[in-house]
Design a protein around this motif. Structure first.
Motif, PDB file in Angstrom:
ATOM      1  N   TYR A 244       0.877  -1.172   0.000  1.00 15.30           N
ATOM      2  CA  TYR A 244       0.000   0.000   0.000  1.00 15.30           C
ATOM      3  C   TYR A 244       0.914   1.222   0.000  1.00 15.30           C
ATOM      4  O   TYR A 244       2.018   1.169   0.535  1.00 15.30           O
ATOM      5  N   GLY A 245       0.456   2.336  -0.603  1.00 21.99           N
ATOM      6  CA  GLY A 245       1.225   3.575  -0.468  1.00 21.99           C
ATOM      7  C   GLY A 245       2.142   3.896  -1.624  1.00 21.99           C
ATOM      8  O   GLY A 245       1.894   3.494  -2.756  1.00 21.99           O
ATOM      9  N   CYS A 246       3.224   4.596  -1.315  1.00 22.65           N
ATOM     10  CA  CYS A 246       4.033   5.248  -2.348  1.00 22.65           C
ATOM     11  C   CYS A 246       5.078   4.313  -2.971  1.00 22.65           C
ATOM     12  O   CYS A 246       5.258   3.173  -2.548  1.00 22.65           O
TER      13      CYS A 246
ATOM     14  N   THR B 291       2.380  -1.336   4.740  1.00 23.93           N
ATOM     15  CA  THR B 291       1.273  -0.379   4.826  1.00 23.93           C
ATOM     16  C   THR B 291       1.653   1.088   4.691  1.00 23.93           C
ATOM     17  O   THR B 291       2.808   1.463   4.871  1.00 23.93           O
ATOM     18  N   CYS B 292       0.628   1.896   4.439  1.00 28.29           N
ATOM     19  CA  CYS B 292       0.774   3.347   4.266  1.00 28.29           C
ATOM     20  C   CYS B 292      -0.134   4.073   5.247  1.00 28.29           C
ATOM     21  O   CYS B 292      -1.260   3.647   5.475  1.00 28.29           O
TER      22      CYS B 292
ATOM     23  N   VAL C  13      -0.541   7.619   5.067  1.00 28.25           N
ATOM     24  CA  VAL C  13      -0.626   9.023   4.656  1.00 28.25           C
ATOM     25  C   VAL C  13      -2.048   9.585   4.696  1.00 28.25           C
ATOM     26  O   VAL C  13      -2.241  10.749   4.992  1.00 28.25           O
TER      27      VAL C  13
ATOM     28  N   CYS D 201       4.542   1.960   7.346  1.00 31.03           N
ATOM     29  CA  CYS D 201       4.250   3.244   7.996  1.00 31.03           C
ATOM     30  C   CYS D 201       3.127   3.185   9.022  1.00 31.03           C
ATOM     31  O   CYS D 201       3.155   3.895  10.016  1.00 31.03           O
TER      32      CYS D 201
ATOM     33  N   VAL E 279       4.270  11.567   7.326  1.00 31.75           N
ATOM     34  CA  VAL E 279       5.498  10.865   6.884  1.00 31.75           C
ATOM     35  C   VAL E 279       6.720  11.085   7.795  1.00 31.75           C
ATOM     36  O   VAL E 279       7.371  10.111   8.177  1.00 31.75           O
TER      37      VAL E 279
HETATM   38 FE1  F3S Z   1       4.855   6.315   1.558  1.00 33.83          FE
HETATM   39 FE2  F3S Z   1       2.518   6.188   2.755  1.00 33.83          FE
HETATM   40 FE3  F3S Z   1       4.684   5.776   4.139  1.00 33.83          FE
HETATM   41  S1  F3S Z   1       3.078   7.601   1.214  1.00 33.83           S
HETATM   42  S2  F3S Z   1       6.272   6.942   3.146  1.00 33.83           S
HETATM   43  S3  F3S Z   1       3.924   4.540   2.445  1.00 33.83           S
HETATM   44  S4  F3S Z   1       2.928   6.911   4.810  1.00 33.83           S
END
Ligand code: F3S
Ligand code: SAH
Ligand code: SF4
Length: 441
Positions: free
Chosen positions: A13-15, A50-51, A53, A85, A170
Motif C-alpha cells: 500500500y502507499g508510495c 502499509t501506508c 498518509v 508506515c 510521513v
Molecule cells: Fe509512503 Fe505512505 Fe509511508 S506515502 S512513506 S507509504 S505513509
C-alpha cells in the motif's frame, strides 16, 4: 517440513518507496527459500506493507487484516506480518496487538535488517512487535531485491523527511532524512543496467536534499550526473522534488544530461500563499513560479506534474481559487489530487475546518474538471509528433502495446510483443485526456 515448497505474499500500500521496500522484503523472503505468490489462500507467509498518509489507506488495510482471520484459523502455521508506515505508529501498533491477535509480526519502517532473524524466531517461537525509535537511523545495504525482471526499476536514494508539512504523517513514521552513500546508489544502478533495466526512478521524500545529511552541497545534482553516465540506463526520473530545495544546478544537469527525462514532479499542494504558510511548505507562489519558469527556459519541452491537497482545514473558496489559477498558469501535464485527511499527531489535526465536506467535495470535482481540460489540451498538441517510447507491455486490447514517453505519459499503439522492453519511435495519432494513441514508425 523440509523439502516442502513454502509460499510468501507481500501486499503493498502507499508510495513508490513502499513498493521498493516490498521488493526488498520479497528478495529476502526468496533468499530464505520462499516462492512468491499472489494468492492469499496459498501463502504460508503474508506481509502487508502499509501506508499511513491518509485515513482511507489505513481503513483499507484494517479491513484486509480482518479478512485474514479466517485464513489463519484454517492454517494456524501461517505467519502474518504487518509492516511499514502504519505499524510504526504507536497507537496503530497497540491496536493491532490488542484487537488482531492473528497478526504475528508488527514491523515498523526500519525493521528490514532484523527481519530474517525475527521471522526465524516467529517460525519457531513467538509473536513479535518491533517499533523502532526515531534515533535508529542505519540503512541496510546489499539487500537482495526482487526487481521482477522488467525494464524499469526504482532506486531509493534516501529515506525519511525533515520537513514536517503540517498535514503530513510521513516524518513521524519514516524518521529523519538519511541518504544512502553515492557508491551504494551507483552500484545498484550499475547492477540494474547489467540486468537489462532501461529506466531508473530515483526515490526519496525530498530528493533535492540528497546528501545534505552527509555534508554534501549539490549532492543530488552530482548524483544525477553520475547516474547519467551509466551505460545502458536510457531514462532517468526522480521523485519527489520539494520546491523549497530544488537548485538551479539540478535543472542545469537535467537539461544538459543524456538520459534524464525532461519531466519534473513538483508538488505544489496549494496555490494560496496563506495556505502554503500554514502548511509549512516554505515557498510561495512567486518562488514556485520562478522555479517553473527557470526550468521551462532550460527545457522548453519539460512536462510538469504535481500533488494538490484540497480541503486543508483553513482552506476558503478564495484559497482554492488560487490553486485553480496556478493550475491554469503552470499547465501541468497531470496532477495527483487528494482530499485532506486528518492525521492524529500532526499540527493541522488541531485546526478547525472552515469549509463543509460538501464544499470540499465540490472543489475536488472542479479541480479535476479544470485539470482534465488542461491535460487534454496539452495532449492534443502532441498529435502528429514523433516520440520515443519505452514499451512496457501488452495492453488490454488485442495486438496493442502500452508504452511511456519521456513525460511518463501512456502511449498505446499496435505492435508485436517482441518490442516489450525496447525503446522505439512512434507517431502520435490521437490524443485523449489521459493517454496518447500512436503508430509504430
Ligand atoms: Fe509512503 Fe505512505 Fe509511508 S506515502 S512513506 S507509504 S505513509
Ligand atoms: N514527500 C513528498 C510527498 C509524499 S506524500 C512531497 O513532499 O512531495 C504524497 C502526497 O500525499 C503529498 O504530496 C500530499 O499531496 C499528499 N498528502 C500528504 N499528507 C496528506 C494528508 N494528510 N491528506 C491528504 N493528502 C496528503
Ligand atoms: Fe510529507 Fe512534506 Fe515531507 Fe513530503 S515534504 S513527506 S509532504 S512532510
Amino acid at each position: 517440513m523440509a523439502g516442502e515448497e513454502k509460499f510468501a505474499l507481500v501486499e503493498t500500500y502507499g508510495c513508490q518507496q513502499n513498493v521498493n521496500d516490498s521488493q526488498k522484503y520479497e528478495g529476502i523472503l526468496m533468499e530464505m527459500g520462499y516462492t512468491l505468490t499472489t494468492d492469499r489462500e496459498k501463502a504460508d507467509f503474508i506481509m502487508f506493507n502499509t501506508c499511513a498518509v491518509r485515513e482511507n489507506a489505513e481503513k483499507k488495510v484494517f479491513g484486509n487484516i480482518g479478512a485474514l482471520k479466517h485464513l489463519k484459523a484454517k492454517k494456524p502455521d501461517m505467519v502474518i506480518a504487518i509492516a511499514g508506515c502504519m505499524s510504526q505508529q504507536e497507537d496503530v501498533s497497540k491496536r493491532l496487538k490488542s484487537k488482531y491477535p492473528h497478526v504475528d509480526m508488527i514491523l515498523g519502517t526500519r525493521a528490514m535488517a532484523t527481519f530474517p532473524a525475527l521471522l526465524e524466531k516467529v517460525l519457531t517461537e513467538e509473536k513479535c512487535r518491533v517499533i523502532e525509535r526515531q534515533e535508529i537511523d542505519y540503512i541496510c545495504e546489499n539487500v537482495p531485491t526482487n526487481y521482477d525482471g522488467g525494464c524499469k526499476a526504482f532506486v531509493s536514494i534516501m529515506y525519511g523527511c525533515n520537513n514536517f508539512c503540517t498535514y503530513c504523517i510521513v516524518p513521524y513514521v519514516r524518521g529523519r532524512e538519511r541518504s544512502r552513500s553515492m557508491d551504494a546508489v551507483l552500484s545498484e544502478c550499475r547492477l540494474l543496467a547489467e540486468k537489462g533495466v532501461k529506466e531508473i526512478t530515483l526515490l526519496g521524500q525530498n530528493v533535492n536534499s540528497y546528501g545534505k545529511d552527509m555534508g554534501m552541497t549539490e549532492g543530488f545534482a552530482t548524483l544525477l550526473s553520475e547516474v547519467d553516465k551509466i551505460e545502458g540506463i536510457e531514462r532517468i526520473r526522480f521523485m519527489s522534488s520539494h520546491p523549497k530545495d530544488i537548485s538551479h544546478k539540478v535543472l542545469e544537469v537535467m537539461s544538459e544530461s543524456r538520459h534524464i527525462c525532461h519531466q519534473l514532479h513538483l508538488p505544489l499542494q496549494s496555490g494560496s500563499d496563506k495556505l502554503l504558510r500554514e502548511m509549512n511548505r516554505v515557498y510561495n507562489r512567486e518562488r514556485y513560479l520562478s522555479i517553473v519558469n527557470k526550468a521551462k527556459a532550460l527545457m522548453p519541452d519539460l512536462a510538469i506534474t504535481t500533488d494538490i491537497i484540497v480541503g486543508f482545514p483553513t482552506e476558503t473558496e478564495a484559497d482554492f481559487e488560487d490553486t485553480i489559477s496556478m493550475l491554469k498558469e503552470v499547465k501541468y501535464d497531470s496532477i495527483f489530487s487528494f482530499i485532506y485527511s486528518r492525521r492524529e499527531g500532526t499540527p493541522a489535526a488541531k485546526m478547525d475546518f472552515v469549509s463543509t465536506e460538501e464544499e470540499i467535495k465540490a472543489r475536488f470535482d472542479r479541480l479535476l474538471e479544470v485539470q482534465n481540460a488542461i491535460s487534454y489540451e496539452l495532449n492534443k498538441k502532441c498529435e502528429g509528433e514523433i516520440q520515443e517510447v519505452l514499451v512496457e507491455g501488452i495492453s488490454k486490447e488485442d495486438g496493442v502495446l502500452t508504452s511511456r514517453n519521456y513525460a511518463n505519459k501512456i502511449v498505446n499503439f499496435p505492435g508485436d510483443e517482441s518490442l516489450v522492453g525496447k525503446i522505439v519511435k512512434v507517431k502520435i495519432t490521437r490524443a485523449q485526456t489521459w493517454i496518447l494513441l500512436g503508430e509504430l514508425l
